[in-house]
Each structure stands twice: as C-alpha cells, then as structure tokens.
Design a protein around this motif. Structure first.
Motif, PDB file in Angstrom:
ATOM      1  N   THR A   1       0.809  -1.214   0.000  1.00  0.00           N
ATOM      2  CA  THR A   1       0.000   0.000   0.000  1.00  0.00           C
ATOM      3  C   THR A   1       0.846   1.269   0.000  1.00  0.00           C
ATOM      4  N   ILE A   2       0.194   2.374  -0.400  1.00  0.00           N
ATOM      5  CA  ILE A   2       0.848   3.683  -0.480  1.00  0.00           C
ATOM      6  C   ILE A   2      -0.147   4.722   0.022  1.00  0.00           C
ATOM      7  N   ALA A   3       0.319   5.657   0.850  1.00  0.00           N
ATOM      8  CA  ALA A   3      -0.575   6.688   1.365  1.00  0.00           C
ATOM      9  C   ALA A   3       0.191   7.983   1.578  1.00  0.00           C
ATOM     10  N   ARG A   4      -0.576   9.074   1.598  1.00  0.00           N
ATOM     11  CA  ARG A   4       0.008  10.382   1.896  1.00  0.00           C
ATOM     12  C   ARG A   4      -0.580  10.883   3.213  1.00  0.00           C
ATOM     13  N   TYR A   5       0.324  11.387   4.074  1.00  0.00           N
ATOM     14  CA  TYR A   5      -0.079  11.866   5.389  1.00  0.00           C
ATOM     15  C   TYR A   5       0.151  13.368   5.495  1.00  0.00           C
ATOM     16  N   SER A   6      -0.709  14.023   6.235  1.00  0.00           N
ATOM     17  CA  SER A   6      -0.571  15.463   6.433  1.00  0.00           C
ATOM     18  C   SER A   6       0.662  15.759   7.275  1.00  0.00           C
ATOM     19  N   ALA A   7       1.006  17.038   7.371  1.00  0.00           N
ATOM     20  CA  ALA A   7       2.151  17.443   8.185  1.00  0.00           C
ATOM     21  C   ALA A   7       1.971  17.048   9.641  1.00  0.00           C
ATOM     22  N   GLY A   8       0.713  16.887  10.073  1.00  0.00           N
ATOM     23  CA  GLY A   8       0.432  16.487  11.447  1.00  0.00           C
ATOM     24  C   GLY A   8       0.350  14.988  11.644  1.00  0.00           C
ATOM     25  N   GLY A   9       0.516  14.213  10.571  1.00  0.00           N
ATOM     26  CA  GLY A   9       0.525  12.757  10.689  1.00  0.00           C
ATOM     27  C   GLY A   9      -0.811  12.087  10.438  1.00  0.00           C
ATOM     28  N   ALA A  10      -1.839  12.839  10.003  1.00  0.00           N
ATOM     29  CA  ALA A  10      -3.145  12.252   9.694  1.00  0.00           C
ATOM     30  C   ALA A  10      -3.182  11.793   8.239  1.00  0.00           C
ATOM     31  N   VAL A  11      -3.980  10.780   7.963  1.00  0.00           N
ATOM     32  CA  VAL A  11      -4.104  10.288   6.590  1.00  0.00           C
ATOM     33  C   VAL A  11      -4.739  11.365   5.714  1.00  0.00           C
ATOM     34  N   ALA A  12      -4.047  11.756   4.655  1.00  0.00           N
ATOM     35  CA  ALA A  12      -4.556  12.772   3.731  1.00  0.00           C
ATOM     36  C   ALA A  12      -5.104  12.127   2.463  1.00  0.00           C
ATOM     37  N   ALA A  13      -4.491  11.011   2.047  1.00  0.00           N
ATOM     38  CA  ALA A  13      -4.948  10.304   0.850  1.00  0.00           C
ATOM     39  C   ALA A  13      -4.411   8.884   0.888  1.00  0.00           C
ATOM     40  N   THR A  14      -5.260   7.928   0.599  1.00  0.00           N
ATOM     41  CA  THR A  14      -4.856   6.531   0.489  1.00  0.00           C
ATOM     42  C   THR A  14      -4.998   6.113  -0.967  1.00  0.00           C
ATOM     43  N   SER A  15      -3.922   5.673  -1.559  1.00  0.00           N
ATOM     44  CA  SER A  15      -3.966   5.302  -2.971  1.00  0.00           C
ATOM     45  C   SER A  15      -4.698   3.980  -3.156  1.00  0.00           C
ATOM     46  N   PRO A  16      -5.565   3.909  -4.165  1.00  0.00           N
ATOM     47  CA  PRO A  16      -6.217   2.634  -4.474  1.00  0.00           C
ATOM     48  C   PRO A  16      -5.272   1.647  -5.155  1.00  0.00           C
ATOM     49  N   VAL A  17      -4.098   2.147  -5.554  1.00  0.00           N
ATOM     50  CA  VAL A  17      -3.123   1.299  -6.240  1.00  0.00           C
ATOM     51  C   VAL A  17      -2.484   0.344  -5.240  1.00  0.00           C
ATOM     52  N   LYS A  18      -2.437  -0.924  -5.607  1.00  0.00           N
ATOM     53  CA  LYS A  18      -1.768  -1.938  -4.797  1.00  0.00           C
ATOM     54  C   LYS A  18      -0.629  -2.526  -5.618  1.00  0.00           C
ATOM     55  N   LEU A  19       0.574  -2.499  -5.057  1.00  0.00           N
ATOM     56  CA  LEU A  19       1.732  -3.073  -5.719  1.00  0.00           C
ATOM     57  C   LEU A  19       2.174  -4.331  -4.971  1.00  0.00           C
ATOM     58  N   ARG A  20       3.035  -5.097  -5.606  1.00  0.00           N
ATOM     59  CA  ARG A  20       3.530  -6.299  -4.946  1.00  0.00           C
ATOM     60  C   ARG A  20       4.382  -5.935  -3.744  1.00  0.00           C
ATOM     61  N   GLU A  21       5.339  -5.042  -3.954  1.00  0.00           N
ATOM     62  CA  GLU A  21       6.211  -4.630  -2.856  1.00  0.00           C
ATOM     63  C   GLU A  21       6.836  -3.268  -3.182  1.00  0.00           C
ATOM     64  N   PRO A  22       6.117  -2.187  -2.927  1.00  0.00           N
ATOM     65  CA  PRO A  22       6.688  -0.851  -3.180  1.00  0.00           C
ATOM     66  C   PRO A  22       7.871  -0.601  -2.254  1.00  0.00           C
ATOM     67  N   LYS A  23       9.041  -0.327  -2.840  1.00  0.00           N
ATOM     68  CA  LYS A  23      10.253  -0.211  -2.030  1.00  0.00           C
ATOM     69  C   LYS A  23      10.862   1.178  -2.039  1.00  0.00           C
ATOM     70  N   TYR A  24      10.467   2.029  -2.972  1.00  0.00           N
ATOM     71  CA  TYR A  24      11.064   3.362  -3.066  1.00  0.00           C
ATOM     72  C   TYR A  24       9.977   4.374  -3.409  1.00  0.00           C
ATOM     73  N   VAL A  25      10.155   5.612  -2.901  1.00  0.00           N
ATOM     74  CA  VAL A  25       9.210   6.676  -3.214  1.00  0.00           C
ATOM     75  C   VAL A  25       9.944   8.004  -3.280  1.00  0.00           C
ATOM     76  N   ALA A  26       9.543   8.853  -4.227  1.00  0.00           N
ATOM     77  CA  ALA A  26      10.106  10.198  -4.366  1.00  0.00           C
ATOM     78  C   ALA A  26       8.963  11.126  -4.721  1.00  0.00           C
ATOM     79  N   VAL A  27       9.039  12.379  -4.284  1.00  0.00           N
ATOM     80  CA  VAL A  27       7.938  13.314  -4.518  1.00  0.00           C
ATOM     81  C   VAL A  27       8.443  14.567  -5.230  1.00  0.00           C
ATOM     82  N   ASN A  28       7.617  15.079  -6.145  1.00  0.00           N
ATOM     83  CA  ASN A  28       7.870  16.371  -6.771  1.00  0.00           C
ATOM     84  C   ASN A  28       7.092  17.408  -5.965  1.00  0.00           C
ATOM     85  N   SER A  29       7.806  18.232  -5.218  1.00  0.00           N
ATOM     86  CA  SER A  29       7.147  19.157  -4.302  1.00  0.00           C
ATOM     87  C   SER A  29       6.422  20.291  -5.020  1.00  0.00           C
ATOM     88  N   GLN A  30       6.724  20.526  -6.282  1.00  0.00           N
ATOM     89  CA  GLN A  30       6.007  21.569  -7.019  1.00  0.00           C
ATOM     90  C   GLN A  30       4.633  21.110  -7.467  1.00  0.00           C
TER      91      GLN A  30
END
Length: 323
Positions: free
Chosen positions: A163-192
C-alpha cells in the motif's frame, strides 16, 4: 540485557561525539556537497567537485542513510542496528542522538522548517528540527519508505505489503492510494506538483501518483527500478535500472536518456536540482577495484568525477527547489 544495550548505545554516542568534535571547522552553509554511507559503518562527505572533505564519521553499525538539509547543512544519520538516528550540525559540530526508533532506514527532511520524517521497521515518526521532540507517529506500516513534500509538509509513505498513502504534516491520513503493488520499495515526490513516483523492483513497475493517490501513469519496461530521485525544478525523474543503468524520465514518463553501464551494483542515486547533476553510489561488487566508487554525472549524462569509496550504499545531496 536492556541495561547492556543502553550502555552500548551511550558509549557509541560518546565515541561519535569525540570523533565529530575533532574534525576541522566546516563551512557554515550547504554548498552542494554529497554525503555518503560507506560499508554501513562510515559516513563521508564529498565536496561538490567530488573531492573528499575532511569530514569522516566512523564507528557506526549498519548505517542506512545520511540525508542532508540543504537549507541548514544539518545531516540526519539513520543507524539500524543501534535503533538510533543522529543529528549532526557541521557548523557547530553538535552531534545529537534522537529518541530511539526501531531499525530506522528511511529519512526525508523538510528544509522549509527543518523537520525530519524517519521510517523504522514498522513505524514512521516525524521529529522536530532540533531532534528533541516526536511531532507525529504513523503506526502499522511495514518497512516504510518516506518522502516529504516541502511545499505543504505532507509525507508519502509506502508499506512493503503493497500500500501507499500520503499523510498530512500532522501525521493524519490525507490520501490513500487505491493502487496496490507487490512490494513498493522506493518513493520520491515532486514538491512543485505534489505528485509522487513509486517503484516496485520485484514487479518491474514505476508508477506516478497525483496528490489524491490516483495513478497518473505506469511504466513497465524498466527492469528492477530502484532509488528514484526527482529534479525539483523541472520534475524529471532519475531512476536506476537493472542495478547498472541510469534512466531519466520526463514528467510524462518519456525516456529522455539512458546511461548503460553507469555502474556495476548501483545502490543509491541523488539528484541536485540546482544543476540537474546526479550522484551515484556504485559498489562494483566482484569487479576490480573492489572498493566501489561515487560518481557524479551531469544533467546531460556526462561523467564528471569519480571518487573511490569503500562499498558506498547511500548518497544524499541537497534536493530542494527553494535553494
């Protein structure tokens, strides 16, 4: 047993402090240096030209990451076996041990406020800029990888169970992705844009998610994709393929460049958004010289400089559009 472990950790911290304070005075600001984890037991600093800086931090046990804050120059070092994260401030040479977190391995710094997100074996914690306070905790995530959005302070967190999710600056769930991968091992974000790139090396998948967690695009022709790193200025993504090739992708997933045989066993890369260059940690396992190397490539794919480093496993340069 607990007392013994506690004493060992106290001794390790004391040794590291002695080592750090003995170093030569360092520059007061970040100037494009690359921080390197070597052999799991030493952290080196390379100047922007690739030449070695006097800073060496030895005596670590299973160091996983050394991530620099490009605003302050502060470096956060995750040491898995010691269940510890250290905060090293080069200008003052202050070396601080954070509250313990079990088997820390993933680190993401927010230069806008100096806070840092740390991924342990089954939890993620957000620490204050001085390392003294836990500001947020995300539990029940297995082998999480973390990537903070410096624009809004939210953090993308992967769970190796799929699973993959995005959390707010305060640690609350902001978005849960419906995408399910076998084993997500890396993540990078474009802040713009707020978009995140996630790779699943075992399934040969690279996906791009929008801030709501919806899949924007999927790439399946890159083998064993690992260590994604985003250029925060133009949104291009660099990723490792098959442990030996560098691939640069546009924001739409188009292959802009491939650098075959950029290494033998590449474990980590890091992009400098200021000039588009990319630093590469190559262990060169089974090939002479055996010590490995850290190489800097230009945005155009030209090898600029290479420095022999024993078994480099992680590299970090300041990657922030606000520099």
């Amino acid at each position: 047993m607990k007392k013994c472990v506690s004493r060992i950790l106290q001794m390790l911290s004391a040794i590291l402090v002695l080592i750090v304070v003995s170093l030569d005075p360092l520059h007061a600001s970040y100037n494009g240096e690359c921080w390197v984890v070597s052999g799991g037991d030493t952290v080196y600093k390379l100047n922007a030209d690739g030449l070695a800086d006097p800073t060496i931090i030895p005596g670590l046990t299973q160091a996983q990451a050394a991530v620099v804050n490009p605003e302050s120059g502060v470096v956060w070092i995750a040491v898995s076996a010691a269940n510890s994260v250290y905060r090293f401030d080069p200008p003052t040479q202050a070396f601080i041990t954070l509250p313990p977190i079990e088997r820390p391995h993933s680190v993401s710094v927010n230069p806008t406020d100096g806070t840092v997100w740390i991924g342990g074996i089954n939890t993620v914690q957000k620490f204050s800029a001085d390392g003294s306070q836990v500001l947020a905790t995300v539990a029940d995530v297995h082998e999480p990888e973390v990537a903070v959005n410096t624009t809004d302070g939210s953090c993308w967190i992967t769970d190796s169970r799929g699973t993959i999710a995005r959390y707010s600056a305060g640690g609350a769930v902001a978005a849960t992705s419906p995408v399910k991968l076998r084993e997500p091992k890396y993540v990078a974000v474009n802040s713009q844009s707020g978009n995140a790139w996630v790779t699943d090396p075992h399934a040969n998948i690279v996906i791009k998610l929008n801030p709501s967690g919806q899949e924007v695009l999927r790439i399946t022709d890159i083998k064993l994709p690992s260590s994604p790193s985003v250029n925060q200025k133009n949104g291009n993504l660099w990723v490792v393929a098959s442990s030996n090739t560098l691939v640069k992708l546009s924001t739409t997933g188009q292959k802009l460049m491939e650098i075959p045989e950029a290494g033998i066993a590449i474990l980590s890369i890091s992009v400098n958004s200021q000039d588009g260059s990319v630093w590469v940690a190559d262990q060169q396992i089974g090939m002479p010289p055996l010590e490995g190397s850290v190489t800097k490539f230009s945005a155009a794919g030209q090898g600029l400089v290479s420095n022999p480093i024993p078994q480099p496993s992680f590299v970090s340069v300041g990657n922030w559009v606000g520099q």
